[in-house]
Design an enzyme around this catalytic site. Structure first.
Site, PDB file in Angstrom:
ATOM      1  N   LYS A 262     -44.690   8.623 -19.351  1.00 22.43           N
ATOM      2  CA  LYS A 262     -44.895  10.059 -19.147  1.00 22.43           C
ATOM      3  C   LYS A 262     -46.112  10.309 -18.257  1.00 22.43           C
ATOM      4  O   LYS A 262     -46.047  11.094 -17.299  1.00 22.43           O
ATOM      5  CB  LYS A 262     -45.054  10.736 -20.512  1.00 22.43           C
ATOM      6  CG  LYS A 262     -45.070  12.248 -20.461  1.00 22.43           C
ATOM      7  CD  LYS A 262     -45.444  12.850 -21.833  1.00 22.43           C
ATOM      8  CE  LYS A 262     -44.428  12.584 -22.928  1.00 22.43           C
ATOM      9  NZ  LYS A 262     -43.245  13.469 -22.867  1.00 22.43           N
TER      10      LYS A 262
ATOM     11  N   ARG B  68     -49.766  14.657 -26.172  1.00 18.98           N
ATOM     12  CA  ARG B  68     -48.511  13.899 -26.330  1.00 18.98           C
ATOM     13  C   ARG B  68     -48.795  12.408 -26.229  1.00 18.98           C
ATOM     14  O   ARG B  68     -49.620  11.981 -25.438  1.00 18.98           O
ATOM     15  CB  ARG B  68     -47.535  14.242 -25.203  1.00 18.98           C
ATOM     16  CG  ARG B  68     -46.971  15.630 -25.217  1.00 18.98           C
ATOM     17  CD  ARG B  68     -46.042  15.780 -24.011  1.00 18.98           C
ATOM     18  NE  ARG B  68     -45.250  16.995 -24.069  1.00 18.98           N
ATOM     19  CZ  ARG B  68     -45.559  18.134 -23.433  1.00 18.98           C
ATOM     20  NH1 ARG B  68     -46.647  18.203 -22.698  1.00 18.98           N
ATOM     21  NH2 ARG B  68     -44.771  19.180 -23.530  1.00 18.98           N
TER      22      ARG B  68
ATOM     23  N   GLY C  33     -40.360   6.968 -33.271  1.00 17.21           N
ATOM     24  CA  GLY C  33     -41.377   6.591 -34.242  1.00 17.21           C
ATOM     25  C   GLY C  33     -42.775   6.901 -33.756  1.00 17.21           C
ATOM     26  O   GLY C  33     -43.731   6.878 -34.523  1.00 17.21           O
TER      27      GLY C  33
ATOM     28  N   MET D 111     -45.737   9.465 -32.049  1.00 13.43           N
ATOM     29  CA  MET D 111     -46.115  10.821 -32.409  1.00 13.43           C
ATOM     30  C   MET D 111     -45.443  11.864 -31.522  1.00 13.43           C
ATOM     31  O   MET D 111     -45.319  11.682 -30.324  1.00 13.43           O
ATOM     32  CB  MET D 111     -47.623  10.973 -32.318  1.00 13.43           C
ATOM     33  CG  MET D 111     -48.103  12.129 -33.163  1.00 13.43           C
ATOM     34  SD  MET D 111     -49.819  12.513 -32.836  1.00 13.43           S
ATOM     35  CE  MET D 111     -49.641  13.548 -31.395  1.00 13.43           C
TER      36      MET D 111
ATOM     37  N   ARG E  41     -38.146  11.793 -15.183  1.00 12.38           N
ATOM     38  CA  ARG E  41     -37.844  10.394 -15.507  1.00 12.38           C
ATOM     39  C   ARG E  41     -36.390  10.118 -15.091  1.00 12.38           C
ATOM     40  O   ARG E  41     -35.621  11.053 -14.863  1.00 12.38           O
ATOM     41  CB  ARG E  41     -38.011  10.130 -17.001  1.00 12.38           C
ATOM     42  CG  ARG E  41     -37.135  11.003 -17.864  1.00 12.38           C
ATOM     43  CD  ARG E  41     -37.376  10.714 -19.329  1.00 12.38           C
ATOM     44  NE  ARG E  41     -36.601  11.643 -20.153  1.00 12.38           N
ATOM     45  CZ  ARG E  41     -36.684  11.729 -21.468  1.00 12.38           C
ATOM     46  NH1 ARG E  41     -37.523  10.962 -22.116  1.00 12.38           N
ATOM     47  NH2 ARG E  41     -35.949  12.594 -22.155  1.00 12.38           N
TER      48      ARG E  41
ATOM     49  N   HIS F 100     -10.547 -12.931 -36.761  1.00 12.96           N
ATOM     50  CA  HIS F 100      -9.345 -13.226 -35.978  1.00 12.96           C
ATOM     51  C   HIS F 100      -8.843 -11.965 -35.286  1.00 12.96           C
ATOM     52  O   HIS F 100      -8.549 -11.958 -34.091  1.00 12.96           O
ATOM     53  CB  HIS F 100      -8.266 -13.793 -36.907  1.00 12.96           C
ATOM     54  CG  HIS F 100      -6.977 -14.090 -36.228  1.00 12.96           C
ATOM     55  ND1 HIS F 100      -5.941 -13.185 -36.165  1.00 12.96           N
ATOM     56  CD2 HIS F 100      -6.562 -15.175 -35.533  1.00 12.96           C
ATOM     57  CE1 HIS F 100      -4.942 -13.701 -35.479  1.00 12.96           C
ATOM     58  NE2 HIS F 100      -5.289 -14.922 -35.092  1.00 12.96           N
TER      59      HIS F 100
ATOM     60  N   SER G  38     -14.348 -27.034 -17.920  1.00 21.00           N
ATOM     61  CA  SER G  38     -14.395 -25.625 -18.283  1.00 21.00           C
ATOM     62  C   SER G  38     -15.081 -25.548 -19.636  1.00 21.00           C
ATOM     63  O   SER G  38     -14.617 -26.139 -20.609  1.00 21.00           O
ATOM     64  CB  SER G  38     -12.981 -25.051 -18.356  1.00 21.00           C
ATOM     65  OG  SER G  38     -13.038 -23.718 -18.790  1.00 21.00           O
TER      66      SER G  38
ATOM     67  N   CYS H 104     -14.724 -20.561 -20.108  1.00 17.39           N
ATOM     68  CA  CYS H 104     -13.573 -19.764 -20.500  1.00 17.39           C
ATOM     69  C   CYS H 104     -13.715 -19.219 -21.913  1.00 17.39           C
ATOM     70  O   CYS H 104     -12.784 -18.658 -22.456  1.00 17.39           O
ATOM     71  CB  CYS H 104     -12.290 -20.565 -20.353  1.00 17.39           C
ATOM     72  SG  CYS H 104     -12.239 -22.039 -21.373  1.00 17.39           S
TER      73      CYS H 104
ATOM     74  N   TYR I  49     -17.253 -20.660 -11.559  1.00 21.91           N
ATOM     75  CA  TYR I  49     -16.658 -19.379 -11.923  1.00 21.91           C
ATOM     76  C   TYR I  49     -16.844 -19.097 -13.413  1.00 21.91           C
ATOM     77  O   TYR I  49     -17.135 -20.011 -14.190  1.00 21.91           O
ATOM     78  CB  TYR I  49     -15.153 -19.359 -11.580  1.00 21.91           C
ATOM     79  CG  TYR I  49     -14.340 -20.316 -12.430  1.00 21.91           C
ATOM     80  CD1 TYR I  49     -13.827 -19.911 -13.665  1.00 21.91           C
ATOM     81  CD2 TYR I  49     -14.110 -21.621 -12.019  1.00 21.91           C
ATOM     82  CE1 TYR I  49     -13.112 -20.788 -14.458  1.00 21.91           C
ATOM     83  CE2 TYR I  49     -13.394 -22.505 -12.814  1.00 21.91           C
ATOM     84  CZ  TYR I  49     -12.900 -22.084 -14.036  1.00 21.91           C
ATOM     85  OH  TYR I  49     -12.205 -22.941 -14.830  1.00 21.91           O
TER      86      TYR I  49
END
Lengths: 923, 923
Positions: free
Chosen positions: B50, B120, B129, B131, B364, B486, B804, B872, B892
């Site tokens: 800020k 602030r 959490g 202030m 922001r 599963h 793989s 994979c 890959y």
């Protein structure tokens, strides 16, 4: 195959290296044939074991029939040339044989004064599947006459000829041996003869004729009459046998390279069957069964070597020769002593006496029993024949293990066999012999066996519910399961004999009996099992129980081992009695005390189940409170027994459902109650239990909620255990007994797991010591059994003061093998087909599992240089694995108490081999 | 805690380094307080997010109420001193505030012309959490009068005072907020007021009095009247909130270091509630839902910021300001455009208009939806605001995945909620929305769903027997099971929505219904599930189906991604339709085609079972012969779909018993038949089946007879599969269609396993090509999923042309976690308690699993430098894991088709981050 494949390119490279550089002459100059008196004992690679032995004996002046060896290199050349002799080989053979002729004053093929020879294969290692001996080579219708003339014994000569044709026909020409025997038998029937010696010279002439006809019929060749042709064919047969299927298979199986090749030994014949002053025999320089320093063996007067083997006549003990052939006996004694001194080891000798003259035919290191190996090694140190280091390397560690097991009295066992009491053979899952009443469930085992009556627990297969029965049983017999089945593993851990997977027996626990081939054995009847051989007998057999304290020689040897080794040897022991046994066997600590085995005991299991099935924290805590004094008692017992030494206590490891009734059985009970519908209350009760058990079931319990995961989810259990350990140690401390408990957390894969648990247990330990008003030393560490733990061992060592490799689980996870499943389903096949060199649960997989262990050692030491490193898997008792543990620098190995002496010797050998290697490097 | 602990020593070291060397003066010289016009946007570490934003806006000349920031370093010093201000801090505050006073031409505490401030907190990262804001600080009975005088509005001044006491009381003095509200409510009742604005100035005076009395009662302190005391207390409260429990927990959870500290922003108050020309509002520079380039937001005339949040009055759309405050609106538009250009990103703005003057209070980066992120990024490139690289880094890969899923029509979903049709919430196991008729078993799913009717499969939990039903269902709902159950894994693989572990529902497959909170849903009734949120609705909800080809911006972005990335992106696809989807989504190949899923299909399962249960080789071969044309058809389909691209086909992997009826169910059936005793034939039949299934049961099927082990023990199956693959490829080749099949052997742990199989399969492939009269290219490789394979990857690469990584199994084995068990029993708890940073089945464990993967890559390349390397497992679709795969140099990643676009972007980001890092290193 792997060896073969990997060798091929190397061979090609070697050939490429060789061909361009060296002149052809240099190659030809390589000596292909060595007369016996040209070689020596160090030339086993080139001359084979037998050839090097004959050469060495010749070199030191012993009476060896002259001869020569064609080298193993020739065999390789023969094979490389597509089974063709190198050019000029037979000329060299002729020259060598000429030298033999000169020494023997006989000539090969001479009709008057013929030289006969034997032809034998001889590789570097003795190897089944290689060619047998051919004796009497050089005989034909003409030289036969000369032999008869020289010996004055027509029958002897005809018999020699008959033997030669038979051996040559069978071995060189590959005619089935049985067919020769049939001819002899037929002739004996016709002649009314009962034994071979009843046959006359004329009979033998007939037999030889029929033999030749047989060969002609079978192989369409005339029996070769030219001695030189006979010799060439025999040499070729030896070379061919190197690549025969049986020899190739054997080498594959035993990982012997295929390019060693075999040598061929051609040696002048001498005859032990030339009348009264002749004999043939075999002998050991010491008793191979006991190690006693005294010639041991047997001989047959007037016989050829094969007669001793054939067993037709009963040979005489060698000592008898002293009376019958005193001069020769004395000479033989001197030779034996000389050879033992020369080789500095017990020798296995073959000899022949021809008309009063001693001829030595073979010398080699003698195979011996465990007892003999130990006694001979220790004696030879006393005799200053060898050093202590050498003595330590002379005994196989595995032999020590066998020395310490109960054995059947051999006489009584033989009697039982004669009585037809051998019921079946199963897998030799855990060695040793045991006799007891057959019982078919663990409760009955406890009931009967608890009073000291010996029982053998017989089960279709075992599971953790059976452990309390296994604890009291003298031995375990199962119908199913392999060498790493539950029964086998637990039995080996307990040092109890076990025959597993005896598939011929049908076990019926309901009927309390088992049957095998229609014979039924009921509960209470005595049986005997031999876990070393896998035999099962239908009656009691006397056993002999060894006592280490009485094994003086072994004690001496192990004492030397303890001074030679660097690696500590600890034992896995769950009970004070195991710990006592371990100490007696020389364990320096307890590397693994499994706390859950205590939970399985009959009086505790109900409490453990209440704890697991508790529906409230209060209920659970009440059960834990009941377990606390029991566990404290357990730990007090074992810590007291190991006073002054370290005891590594592993907190609870197995999944909790292992302590509950089995799901399948409950499911059947519930279904039965449901279908019958006559007992709704029992049904509701059982259903409740079934639901609880179902909720805890796991697809892969190996990889489920166990080890530290339990400790995190149900902290009450390990809190209770740690409190019990510390209270036990404090109690002992107040009694002036020093204990060193080490708290081991199983199955850690991430350092945070250890953190969470340590942050609770350390303050708890402090609290207990404050309550007890005394401080005790303890360590906090972990088992390394999850592969990830090896990779992050540096982080884990930040919390753990010691590592203990749980090499069983580590192997399971690194291979992805569940022992329970793999062993029965595919692992044995993998080993048989040499896909795996060994069962990795028996011999540590150095390349895979070992590489990660090394990583863990390196990383662990990086964080904590003085970290204590041990191994507590079954590998801790395996000699090859122990050598690996030595190499990677572990602090100790821990194994079952019965394997402690084995491990002490193996650890010493590892240190000695390292010393030797260093010395060689420095040279 | 780990972070905390590991930080502590570093802190101590730092302190030690500091104290001896530097003079005290240098320390004091460090600037503790920065006026807004002294700092800039790069100082987030020191000034917080800020503060840096306010400084940057001030620096570039935007209208920001003046103020200053106390640095995060002061917060750390405060904590290091045991919650004491550094000496002289308040003097510095006074000096800074004097500068503010000068700018505002007001004085803090001046009864006539008082300056009020807001206080602030402002850490580097926005953090719950911490202030809250305290507004109007500096008011007391005296300055209140000044404020009333200056504004000419008594009620405004009294309201400001009331608000200040309330905020200060709650936030700084920690009085429960509800108690203030009770006082206001009571006053409203007494005054007959319905809303706050009905209260008069007098009411507000009374309220302020009662507030002060409440504070005195609760905290035994007088409300501070001295503005300097107020300010000091507020600053202290901000610092204290940094170490408050909620903030500490949040930082632990999000792995934010505890030593960042928070800054404190003190800023002159401006008032949006000073009459008609005043207002307050929030706005985004672009629409955060769609990305449209147009101011988006809302404002409230004559209000303070908290009124917008409180939701008492309905704010107006920002566009309305153009009519109501045209001059201010134009100015605000200019400021917004300027800030977006300045920050080169969409901004989230807060502003206040005080009597016609615009004041900026915050800027922001704006949070945005997936759609907005993509559109804004692509638009900004067109606007030349950012580069393509930057655009690629602006979009979260995970957002792309959400873009491609079916979604509920938001209006219809809201309507369903209003109607009370939200039944329950489960685990969001596989995202996307689906509507269909509830069905309770897979066969019914096929029966109803096979005809195109949408169904949702509802099961207690799923197992492989259910897969044929899952294939036709639009979505899956289960009562049990976690994110890697599963159901969840299969659903994600199929790209189908799944809500798992909806524990509130009771599924009764027998009765074909489920119930939740007493409501019963029967088969055929429509339900809707949202796998993205876990919601389950009791009626059909309209869904919107996305179409990638219509997502122009996404297509553009992914096109850039493809050019930026080095890593290939392939897909896991078992069926031609999956492959088609994968290609549509940009997959360059198929990295995993699982052949066994084909076996589970209804028309094939009976043949597969015949094959498994065959009692003779002939019978088995007959079943295999039936399977061959079916498998050939499967492969022809997928190879044709992927013409020109590679398809990696994995040979059979799961244990054979997965294809058989379930043991438990058979056991119940057999028991029922046995107890009833009325159908001995059926009993015998079932018993036979039970025995067969029992014979194949495994303790730990994960670690049992599966993968290559099956291929070695039952070569017929993989022979058939390889033949089918080659025949398919040859058939296509003859049609002129190019295919590149790669044959993948699963579960290899030892190179010999591969050798045994390759030595059979290579000649078979040659034979097939000879039969077919055409040659096709194919590769032979392996899955790396057993830890041992990583360790001996150099040996394995001697046989395998590609690797793989099966990262699912690899993770299971390296951790010793069975997914099926771990997830439900302890893994979620491990993640919640931060024992593990993440679920290693979702995000690749780089430290453990990754280390062994790196080893495999290194060793594999050593033997075969051009080896093809892929992954994979499910990690192939996870952005963080993809970045790791990029780093270790894989060829890959392969993921489910629906994750391909995500993977394309993630791969591009990995490459860009590497480029950035390199550039930074080179700088």
């Amino acid at each position: 195959m792997a060896t073969h494949t990997s060798r091929r390119p190397a061979g090609r490279r070697a050939a490429a290296r060789r061909s361009p550089g060296r002149p052809a002459g240099a190659r030809a100059a390589r000596k292909r044939i060595w007369l016996f008196d040209e070689g020596n004992a160090t030339m086993r690679d080139l001359l084979g074991g037998k050839g090097a032995g004959l050469a060495e004996m010749s070199r030191v002046g012993l009476p060896v029939p002259p001869g020569f060896t064609i080298t193993t290199a020739v065999c390789n050349e023969y094979n490389a040339r597509g089974r063709t002799f190198p050019p000029g080989l037979m000329d060299e053979v002729r020259r060598a044989l000429a030298a033999v002729e000169r020494k023997m004053r006989k000539r090969f093929g001479d009709p008057k004064n013929p030289l006969l020879v034997s032809v034998r294969s001889g590789a570097k290692f003795s190897m089944p599947g290689m060619m047998d001996t051919v004796l009497n080579l050089g005989l034909n219708e003409e030289t036969l006459r000369g032999l008869a003339g020289l010996t004055g014994d027509e029958r002897f000569a005809q018999d020699a000829y008959r033997r030669f044709i038979q051996m040559f026909g069978k071995i060189v020409l590959d005619v089935e041996g049985g067919k020769f025997e049939q001819i002899i038998e037929a002739r004996k029937r016709r002649a009314g003869a009962t034994v071979d010696t009843d046959l006359t010279a004329r009979d033998l002439v007939e037999i030889a004729r029929e033999f030749k006809a047989l060969i002609k019929r079978e192989k369409a060749v005339d029996f070769p009459t030219d001695p030189w042709v006979q010799l060439e064919m025999a040499i070729r047969a030896v070379f061919d046998s190197w690549m025969g299927q049986r020899a190739v298979d054997y080498r594959n199986y035993n990982k012997i390279p295929h390019d060693l090749g075999t040598a061929v030994n051609v040696q002048a014949m001498v005859f032990g069957n030339m009348g009264g002053e002749s004999a043939t025999g075999v002998a050991f320089t010491r008793n191979p069964a006991t190690g006693e320093r005294r010639l041991y063996g047997e001989y047959l007067p007037n016989a050829q070597g094969e007669d001793v083997v054939a067993g037709i006549r009963t040979p005489h003990p060698i000592a008898q020769m002293e009376r019958e052939l005193p001069g020769v006996y004395r000479q033989f004694q001197d030779v034996a002593t000389m050879l033992e001194r020369h080789y500095r080891d017990m020798q296995d000798l073959e000899f022949t006496v021809e008309r009063g003259k001693l001829w030595m035919l073979q010398t080699r290191a003698g195979k011996r029993t465990a007892q003999a190996a130990v006694k001979a090694a220790v004696d030879m140190v006393a005799e200053k024949l060898i050093t202590k280091d050498e003595a330590l390397l002379r005994v196989e560690p595995e032999q020590i293990y066998q020395l310490l097991l109960p054995r059947f009295d051999p006489d009584d066992k033989a009697a039982a066999e004669r009585e037809g009491k051998l019921l079946t053979r199963g897998l030799n899952a855990s060695p040793g012999a045991a006799t007891g009443a057959a019982v078919f469930d663990p409760d009955t085992a406890v009931e009967i066996g608890g009073n000291g009556k010996p029982v053998i627990l017989v089960r279709p297969e075992t599971n953790p519910d059976d452990v309390h029965g296994m604890l009291v049983a003298r031995g375990i017999l199962t119908a199913r399961g392999g060498a790493t089945s539950h029964a086998a593993v637990v039995a080996r851990g307990l040092g109890k004999p076990c025959v597993a997977g005896a598939e011929a027996i049908r076990v019926d626990p309901q009927a309390k009996q088992f049957s095998v081939d229609g014979r039924v054995v009921h509960q209470g009847e005595f049986i005997s099992i031999d876990g070393t051989t896998g035999e099962v007998f239908g009656r009691a057999i006397r056993t002999l129980d060894p006592d280490l304290s009485k094994e003086r020689d072994l004690q001496t040897l192990l004492g030397w081992a303890d001074r030679a080794r660097r690696l500590g040897v600890w034992a896995n022991a769950d009970y004070p009695r195991d710990a006592a046994r371990a100490r007696e066997f020389g364990a320096e600590g307890v590397g693994l005390c499994r706390t859950e085995h205590m939970f399985f005991e009959e009086d505790r299991l109900p409490i453990v189940r209440r704890m697991i099935l508790a529906e409230s924290d209060v209920e659970r805590q009440r059960a834990l409170d009941q377990l606390l004094p029991i566990q404290r008692g357990d730990f007090t017992g074992i810590l007291r027994e190991m006073a002054g030494a370290t005891v590594v206590i592993r907190l609870i490891d197995p999944p909790l459902h292992e302590f509950l009734p089995r799901y399948d059985e409950l499911l059947v009970e519930v279904t039965e109650l449901r279908v019958r519908g006559d007992d709704p209350r029992a049904l509701a009760e059982k259903e409740r239990l079934l639901r609880a058990v179902a909720g805890m079931r796991e697809q892969n319990p190996m990889l489920g909620l166990r080890g530290i995961r339990l400790g995190i989810l149900f902290p009450g259990i390990i809190d209770m255990q740690v409190r019990a350990i510390l209270e036990a140690a404090c109690t002992l401390a107040r009694q002036g007994i020093k204990s060193h408990p080490e708290i081991m957390i199983p199955l850690v894969g991430h350092p945070n797991e250890l953190r969470v648990v340590e942050e609770r247990l350390r303050p708890l330990a402090e609290r207990v010591m404050a309550e007890q008003g005394v401080r005790v030393g303890y360590k906090f560490g972990t088992m390394i059994e999850v592969p990830r733990a090896c990779v992050v061992a540096d982080e884990i060592a930040g919390r753990a003061e010691f590592f203990s490799f749980g090499s069983n689980d580590l192997t399971q996870l690194i291979y992805g093998f569940s022992r329970d499943d793999a062993e029965g389903k595919f692992l044995l096949r993998y080993v048989n087909e040499k896909i795996l060199p060994e069962n990795p649960f028996q011999v540590l997989d150095a390349r895979g599992v070992g590489a990660l262990m090394e990583m863990a050692v390196r990383l662990g030491r990086k964080t904590r240089p003085d970290i204590e490193l041990g191994i507590c898997g079954e590998h801790g008792g395996d000699p090859a694995s122990i050598e690996f543990c030595h190499k990677i620098g572990l602090t100790y190995v821990s194994c079952s108490p019965y394997r402690v002496p084995t491990a002490r010797l193996a650890a010493a050998q590892a240190a000695l081999k390292e010393k030797q290697a260093r010395a060689e490097r420095d040279r």
